[in-house]
Design a protein around this motif. Structure first.
Motif, PDB file in Angstrom:
ATOM      1  N   UNK A 211      36.063  34.272  45.879  1.00 39.72           N
ATOM      2  CA  UNK A 211      36.304  35.070  47.086  1.00 39.72           C
ATOM      3  C   UNK A 211      36.782  36.474  46.728  1.00 39.72           C
ATOM      4  N   UNK A 212      37.582  36.590  45.670  1.00 39.87           N
ATOM      5  CA  UNK A 212      38.035  37.914  45.245  1.00 39.87           C
ATOM      6  C   UNK A 212      36.853  38.770  44.787  1.00 39.87           C
ATOM      7  N   UNK A 213      35.889  38.144  44.099  1.00 36.94           N
ATOM      8  CA  UNK A 213      34.688  38.888  43.721  1.00 36.94           C
ATOM      9  C   UNK A 213      33.926  39.336  44.966  1.00 36.94           C
ATOM     10  N   UNK A 214      33.767  38.414  45.929  1.00 30.17           N
ATOM     11  CA  UNK A 214      33.019  38.739  47.148  1.00 30.17           C
ATOM     12  C   UNK A 214      33.695  39.867  47.916  1.00 30.17           C
ATOM     13  N   UNK A 215      35.026  39.864  47.951  1.00 34.09           N
ATOM     14  CA  UNK A 215      35.744  40.894  48.700  1.00 34.09           C
ATOM     15  C   UNK A 215      35.535  42.276  48.098  1.00 34.09           C
ATOM     16  N   UNK A 216      35.188  42.328  46.786  1.00 34.15           N
ATOM     17  CA  UNK A 216      34.901  43.629  46.171  1.00 34.15           C
ATOM     18  C   UNK A 216      33.589  44.220  46.678  1.00 34.15           C
ATOM     19  N   UNK A 217      32.697  43.367  47.169  1.00 32.35           N
ATOM     20  CA  UNK A 217      31.388  43.828  47.616  1.00 32.35           C
ATOM     21  C   UNK A 217      31.334  44.026  49.122  1.00 32.35           C
TER      22      UNK A 217
END
Length: 432
Positions: free
Chosen positions: A270-276
């Motif tokens: 989710x942290x990766x997704x929030x970067x995008x």
């Protein structure tokens, strides 16, 4: 030696002919433009140069995307080692917002009948900005698109209006207004129309020779597909909640392991997704506050007030988590309602069970022994021994109790019990 020479020639010649076979690379960009799709485009442009492809064909169908990802894609197209053709297809597809800009940047821009392009007005990620900031965004985007259209020899005025007035054009209208290069019903028709077409690349004239070229499709790898999928706001939101819940269970019950593993993986994804995605970190803080209030309700009985506060905080946080006005960058109402409802229901059930557990009669310690029924192992006159819960206890009774009679515990002093006969109680119940 001659025989060996001819054998080697027969082996090498097919390889050389295969290597020289003309090839067209094909990729598809469908869905929002994000860092994953931009990286996928850049990788394929670089690979097309190494393979010596005659052309890289990009089939496009997108509602738009992030400005940073769009600019990465445009820069990659301008510096591409091979010609790039963007084909808005199939019928019913669109190249809106960021997709329109990427299309305008291509060496060749084509559309299938029944498609549209345009609506490139910039949108602030935090909602509608103040007038000064909005004017800056519009002017910047207008100048950017104007430069791209001029570089490719397209209709500059129409490109500017796509930004300032958010106009959108059908394939036929875009062709008539010199926004695109041609309309082609199918991929085969497009490649046939491009045979012998002259392009200007790096100050040099390049002629496309695509006759007999083999079209090779390059799909996203498993890694990129997974990362692209979790960049969806709904998926990112669910992963974040699952990660928080998993870590909460692991910390509450150390050693279970599985919730912690699942929670940790979900939270990192989710942290990766929030970067995008366009994220409002106040929304994340409100969601965390809501979870904390739910947990506090379990520890501190507030008659539901903390739970109500948790629901309110979670709803507000979810609403402002992804502030973009674009639907594809927002959390859907179905996912929001479902996630908040399930979380609230779960913690409500937990709170009810905790309250019930507090109200139940203790079954351990001194409190758990009071009122328990045992059997006199010896006569109690007044002291003796009783059998209670499979254990022998020294006991005392104010009234004589015969061996084998049932007794009830009325007090516990150290390792001694004070009991009384339960036969009288049974007689009273049966008499009543």
């Amino acid at each position: 030696m001659k025989r060996l020479f001819w054998v080697l020639l027969m082996l090498v010649l097919p390889l050389c002919l295969t290597a020289q076979e003309p090839q067209v690379g094909l990729i598809s960009l469908r869905g929002p433009i994000n860092p994953i799709t931009a990286a996928f485009l850049k990788e394929n442009l670089a690979a097309a140069g190494k393979r010596g492809d005659r052309l890289l064909l990009v089939e496009l169908d997108t509602p738009g995307g992030l400005d940073t990802a769009m600019r990465e894609a445009v820069q990659a197209i301008f510096s591409a080692p091979v010609p790039v053709a963007v084909y808005v297809a199939p019928s019913g597809a669109r190249a809106a917002s960021a997709g329109a800009v990427i299309g305008l940047a291509a060496d060749i821009l084509a559309m299938a009948p029944g498609t549209n392009i345009g609506a490139a007005h910039p949108v602030g990620l935090g909602g509608k900005p103040d007038p000064v900031m909005e004017a800056k965004l519009v002017n910047d985007a207008e100048a950017y698109v104007e430069g791209i259209a001029a570089k490719r020899g397209r209709n500059v005025e129409l490109a500017r209006r796509m930004v300032r007035q958010s106009i959108s054009l059908s394939a036929e209208a875009a062709l008539a207004q010199r926004v695109i290069d041609l309309v082609a019903p199918t991929r085969e028709d497009l490649l046939a129309s491009l045979e012998g077409r002259k392009l200007q690349r790096g100050g040099k004239e390049v002629v496309l020779h695509l006759a007999g070229a083999r079209v090779v499709t390059h799909e996203m790898g498993t890694r990129d597909r997974i990362l692209d999928a979790i960049s969806n706001p709904d998926v990112a939101y669910m992963l974040m909640l699952l990660g928080i819940a998993g870590l909460f269970f692991e910390l509450s019950n150390p050693g279970v392991i599985l919730p912690g593993v699942i929670g940790g993986i979900s939270l990192l994804l989710s942290l990766f997704a929030l970067q995008t995605l366009p994220v409002n970190y106040a929304g994340i803080a409100l969601i965390l506050l809501g979870i904390i209030l739910f947990i506090a309700e379990i520890k501190v009985v507030s008659y539901g007030m903390l739970a109500v506060g948790g629901v309110v905080a979670m709803v507000l946080g979810s609403l402002i988590l992804f502030p973009s006005p674009e639907p594809y960058l927002r959390l859907s109402w179905e996912v929001l309602a479902g996630a908040v409802g399930v979380t609230a229901l779960f913690f409500t059930v937990v709170v009810v069970k905790v309250i019930q557990a507090h109200r139940e009669k203790p079954i351990t310690g001194v409190e758990g022994m009071l009122g328990e029924v045992g059997v006199a192992d010896t006569d109690l006159a007044p002291e003796g021994r009783v059998l209670l819960r499979g254990e022998y206890w020294n006991a005392r009774s104010e009234e004589p109790v015969r061996q084998g009679e049932k007794v009830r515990v009325v007090a516990v002093t150290g390792l001694h019990l004070t009991v009384r006969s339960s036969a009288d109680e049974d007689d009273v119940r049966s008499g009543s």
